[in-house]
Design a protein around this motif. Structure first.
Motif, short mmCIF file in Angstrom:
data_model
loop_
_atom_site.label_atom_id
_atom_site.label_comp_id
_atom_site.label_asym_id
_atom_site.label_seq_id
_atom_site.Cartn_x
_atom_site.Cartn_y
_atom_site.Cartn_z
N ILE A 564 0.87 -1.20 -0.06
CA ILE A 564 -0.03 0.00 -0.08
C ILE A 564 0.98 1.28 0.00
O ILE A 564 0.19 2.30 -0.51
CB ILE A 564 -1.09 -0.02 1.29
N LEU A 565 1.98 1.16 0.53
CA LEU A 565 2.88 2.32 0.59
C LEU A 565 3.82 2.82 -0.65
O LEU A 565 4.59 2.31 -1.06
CB LEU A 565 3.87 2.30 1.77
N ALA A 566 3.33 3.80 -1.17
CA ALA A 566 3.75 4.42 -2.14
C ALA A 566 4.53 3.33 -3.30
O ALA A 566 5.66 3.36 -3.72
CB ALA A 566 5.35 5.48 -1.86
N PRO A 567 3.58 2.55 -4.11
CA PRO A 567 4.03 1.56 -4.78
C PRO A 567 4.75 2.04 -5.92
O PRO A 567 4.43 3.09 -6.71
CB PRO A 567 2.86 0.77 -5.13
N GLY A 568 5.80 1.81 -6.41
CA GLY A 568 6.83 1.93 -7.62
C GLY A 568 7.70 3.01 -7.30
O GLY A 568 8.38 3.40 -8.31
N ARG A 569 7.59 3.57 -6.05
CA ARG A 569 8.72 4.65 -5.85
C ARG A 569 10.05 4.08 -5.84
O ARG A 569 10.34 3.19 -5.38
CB ARG A 569 8.40 5.26 -4.43
N CYS A 570 10.99 4.87 -6.41
CA CYS A 570 12.40 4.38 -6.83
C CYS A 570 12.16 3.10 -7.58
O CYS A 570 13.34 2.24 -7.25
CB CYS A 570 13.25 4.46 -5.50
N GLY A 571 11.45 2.89 -8.20
CA GLY A 571 11.29 1.54 -9.19
C GLY A 571 11.06 0.17 -8.19
O GLY A 571 11.09 -0.81 -8.96
N ILE A 572 10.61 0.40 -6.96
CA ILE A 572 10.40 -0.83 -6.14
C ILE A 572 8.85 -0.93 -6.03
O ILE A 572 8.13 -0.15 -5.62
CB ILE A 572 10.89 -0.39 -4.77
N TRP A 573 8.41 -2.30 -6.82
CA TRP A 573 6.97 -2.36 -6.88
C TRP A 573 6.65 -3.60 -5.78
O TRP A 573 7.42 -4.48 -5.80
CB TRP A 573 6.61 -2.79 -8.35
N PRO A 574 5.58 -3.47 -5.22
CA PRO A 574 5.33 -4.52 -4.26
C PRO A 574 4.48 -5.82 -5.25
O PRO A 574 4.32 -5.64 -6.26
CB PRO A 574 4.25 -4.01 -3.13
N ALA A 575 4.53 -6.90 -4.54
CA ALA A 575 4.27 -8.22 -5.31
C ALA A 575 2.93 -7.82 -5.98
O ALA A 575 2.76 -8.50 -7.19
CB ALA A 575 3.96 -9.31 -4.42
N ARG A 576 1.74 -7.27 -5.53
CA ARG A 576 0.58 -7.30 -6.07
C ARG A 576 0.57 -6.38 -7.57
O ARG A 576 -0.53 -6.34 -8.17
CB ARG A 576 -0.62 -6.63 -4.93
N TYR A 577 1.46 -5.68 -7.71
CA TYR A 577 1.75 -4.68 -8.93
C TYR A 577 2.60 -5.54 -10.01
O TYR A 577 2.50 -4.99 -11.20
CB TYR A 577 2.15 -3.47 -8.48
N ARG A 578 3.46 -6.23 -9.14
CA ARG A 578 4.67 -6.84 -10.18
C ARG A 578 4.17 -7.57 -11.59
O ARG A 578 3.19 -8.31 -11.31
CB ARG A 578 5.49 -7.69 -9.39
N GLY A 579 4.84 -7.34 -12.78
CA GLY A 579 4.44 -8.18 -13.75
C GLY A 579 3.23 -7.94 -14.41
O GLY A 579 2.57 -8.58 -15.21
N ARG A 580 2.70 -6.69 -14.17
CA ARG A 580 1.32 -6.17 -14.56
C ARG A 580 1.60 -4.85 -15.56
O ARG A 580 0.58 -4.05 -15.63
CB ARG A 580 0.50 -5.94 -13.61
N GLY A 581 2.73 -4.73 -15.96
CA GLY A 581 3.06 -3.42 -16.75
C GLY A 581 3.08 -2.09 -16.47
O GLY A 581 2.93 -1.05 -16.88
N TRP A 582 3.22 -1.91 -14.81
CA TRP A 582 3.29 -0.48 -14.20
C TRP A 582 4.78 0.12 -14.60
O TRP A 582 4.74 1.26 -14.50
CB TRP A 582 2.85 -0.69 -12.75
N GLU A 583 5.72 -0.48 -15.10
CA GLU A 583 7.18 -0.07 -14.95
C GLU A 583 6.96 0.95 -16.45
O GLU A 583 6.47 0.62 -17.28
CB GLU A 583 8.16 -1.18 -15.14
N MET A 584 7.58 2.02 -15.96
CA MET A 584 7.70 3.12 -17.31
C MET A 584 9.34 3.12 -17.96
O MET A 584 10.16 3.01 -17.30
CB MET A 584 7.35 4.36 -16.84
N GLY A 585 9.32 3.09 -19.29
CA GLY A 585 10.72 3.17 -19.70
C GLY A 585 10.58 3.79 -21.18
O GLY A 585 9.60 4.38 -21.52
N GLN A 586 11.52 3.55 -22.11
CA GLN A 586 11.45 4.32 -23.31
C GLN A 586 10.23 3.68 -24.17
O GLN A 586 9.83 2.48 -24.12
CB GLN A 586 12.64 3.84 -24.39
N GLY A 587 9.33 4.67 -24.69
CA GLY A 587 8.51 4.61 -25.28
C GLY A 587 7.08 4.38 -24.58
O GLY A 587 5.94 4.19 -25.11
#
Length: 605
Positions: A564-587
């Motif tokens: 629940i706490l700041a998911p994705g901050r500094c690229g650290i995603w918790p298990a419930r978000y991982r592998g679901r396309g939340w990461e941002m990159g080129q494009g």
């Protein structure tokens, strides 16, 4: 917009985030320049409605908000369902980033909550775990260039710690320490020291004084006295963990301790570090060391004529900085920023497309007190006059080994010259001038590229070359500044863009992403970055098959089982978000969200 409009700004007496009385005129002038550069309304109508976070239905979300209002009082919880107001540095939004690199409604909060104590933060965290609502804490939300107050996950509930938690809890005039809550700005701390007559103690301030002392330290920000490494100068943390437990790090874990602000380590593993640039806890109290008044100071400035002076100058700076002859963060700025800091739009000097030609800004520099040059060095010497003279003579002898180097006599500079702002900052006096260069573009916004390297001429040249190449491709004016610490060097490149111009936003985003990849290929990594770039930057720290990120994720899942706490901050995603396309990159473009969150993940607390 009428130049006759009178601009006002809240003062510290009126608001925790206000301006000191001594800077009212400067704030009025700065705000005037900001609003002169706005070509569109200061507000943005909502097209997408309230941002409900993924993983919870709209009805359930509103039920959760009503429950939170009962816990904290309805006056301390508000929905973010109105139009978005941009404001400016001293009156910024806490709902989103006032300088958006994406569409304004992309990284936006669903609601805001204002705790008044650590105990109320605990209530919010336990509420978030119950309803699986992402929360995003801010201290004051002035993290401009890195995302401002925006949450990484759209629809997060922003915990604005600063509005009601803004007390200076302690100032110890004997040990030269203080203890502060998240809403204490550099302005507030400085003014309180003056009010109490503690002129024997200095604070260290970044370029602007409106930010949170706690927030800047936790994000490993820097200032410009010898105490410029803010995280290194902290001692004492109180932290609310993502499960709602409260811990005190270091000596604070000992009941009745008397050295929490004086000795940072305590006993056993040193845990403070995991709470800097992370999403492992919410820091509600921070101890800081204060600097003894050195008994005098003297600012100095040198100019250097040629672009090619960069490498030999860095070679001269390195031994002087390591030996503390250069006592504070050595700041070497490109001359174009000297023109831009006047606060006038680029169109004042040139209306062409692409990068401004060198001859244009050199023509302007010739009219200025600083004179024509390519690089400008700002420094400070501390101590009694005879000590300063000894060090300044050495610096002059070394700097003038560069042909054409010139020491600028401060007595020749007018009172409004930028030099005098740097003079205050290096003396621990918070100011309000730095962001004037953001007016370079209409609806001025900025985003930073911040790689770290050794203090070597070849490294400075390599970073400058890659930045220049990518800026030229993007048609963006290059404004680099080399900030030299004791053993390393930060290159801070501020990309200034028009936040209302989608083409310019995309060009800025691509320029930054290209530079991140270029720098990583040469062995340089960012020390701090914007929310939308965190996944990419974290991905460059990938030694041994991403061992560090795997370690960070294990720690995240252990400390924050519900994610629940700041998911994705500094690229650290918790298990419930991982592998679901939340990461941002080129494009990634404007898309910041993934495809949902894992149902039923974690533990209800």
């Amino acid at each position: 917009m009428s130049s006759k409009r009178i601009f006002t700004t809240p003062t510290l007496a009126e608001k925790h985030s206000g301006i000191p009385d001594r800077l009212i005129d400067k704030a009025r002038a700065a705000k005037s320049l900001v609003y002169e550069g706005k070509t569109t309304s200061d507000t943005t109508p909502r097209q997408r409605g309230i941002a409900i976070p993924q993983g919870i239905s709209k009805q359930r979300f509103f039920e959760a908000i009503e429950e939170l209002k009962k816990e904290l009082g309805s006056e301390n919880v508000e929905l973010n369902d109105k139009e978005l107001k941009e404001g400016w540095y001293m009156e910024h939004p806490n709902t989103h980033d006032m300088m958006p690199i994406l569409d304004s409604e992309e990284l936006v909060a669903s609601a805001l909550v204002y705790p008044g104590s650590t105990e109320e933060v605990v209530k919010i965290v336990r509420w978030a775990n119950k309803f699986k609502v992402p929360i995003f804490p801010i201290s004051m939300g002035r993290n401009l260039g890195y995302g401002g107050a925006a949450p990484r996950v759209r629809g997060s509930v922003t915990i604005d710690l600063g509005r009601r938690m803004n007390k200076i809890l302690n100032i110890d005039p004997d040990d030269y320490t203080c203890l502060v809550e998240p809403g204490v700005s550099y302005y507030a701390l400085y003014e309180e020291l003056q009010k109490r007559g503690y002129q024997h103690m200095w604070i260290d301030t970044p370029d602007l004084g409106g930010g949170s002392v706690l927030g800047n330290a936790v994000d490993r920000g820097v200032g410009y006295t010898p105490y410029g490494d803010h995280w290194a100068c902290h001692s004492g943390l109180e932290v609310v963990l993502p499960t709602g437990e409260v811990v005190r790090a270091g000596m604070g874990a000992l009941p009745g301790n008397n050295t929490w602000q004086s000795f940072p380590y305590g006993f056993g593993p040193y845990s403070d570090g995991i709470f800097s640039q992370s999403n492992y806890g919410i820091v509600t109290k921070l101890g800081m060391t204060l600097m003894p008044n050195p008994g005098g100071y003297e600012s100095f400035m040198y100019t250097f004529q040629n672009e090619s002076d960069l490498a030999p100058l860095i070679e001269i700076i390195r031994p002087l900085r390591i030996s503390n002859i250069l006592e504070n963060v050595a700041q070497l700025r490109h001359a174009l920023q000297t023109v831009a800091i006047k606060g006038k739009p680029r169109s004042t000097y040139w209306t062409g497309e692409g990068v401004m030609p060198q001859e244009v800004y050199h023509k302007e520099l010739k009219k200025m007190p600083v004179g024509d040059c390519e690089w400008v060095y700002y420094g400070m010497s501390y101590g009694p006059p005879h000590i300063r003279k000894y060090k300044l003579d050495i610096i002059h002898q070394e700097f003038t080994k560069i042909p054409g180097a010139k020491r600028i006599d401060p007595s020749t500079l007018p009172a409004d010259e930028y030099f005098w702002s740097r003079d205050k900052i290096a003396a621990g006096i918070p100011d309000l001038e730095e962001l004037l260069w953001v007016n370079w573009m209409p609806n001025g916004s900025h985003i930073a590229f911040s790689p770290v390297s050794p203090i070597r001429g070849k490294d400075a040249e390599a970073l400058y070359a890659l930045a220049k190449k990518r800026h030229t491709e993007a048609g963006i004016d290059l404004m680099p500044a080399f900030c030299v610490g004791l053993r390393e060097m930060h290159l801070i490149v501020e990309i200034v863009f028009d936040s209302k111009n989608e083409k310019m936003r995309r060009a800025a985003d691509k320029c930054l992403r290209d530079m991140i990849d270029d720098a990583a290929a040469l062995g340089y990594g960012e020390y701090r970055t914007h929310l939308v770039l965190m996944d990419q930057v974290a991905g460059t720290y990938n030694w041994n098959d991403n061992a560090l990120m795997r370690f960070n994720e294990k720690m995240k899942d252990a400390l924050d089982p519900n994610g629940i706490l700041a998911p994705g901050r500094c690229g650290i995603w918790p298990a419930r978000y991982r592998g679901r396309g939340w990461e941002m990159g080129q494009g990634s473009g404007e898309k910041s969200e993934g495809e949902g969150v894992a149902p039923g993940a974690g533990t209800r607390l």
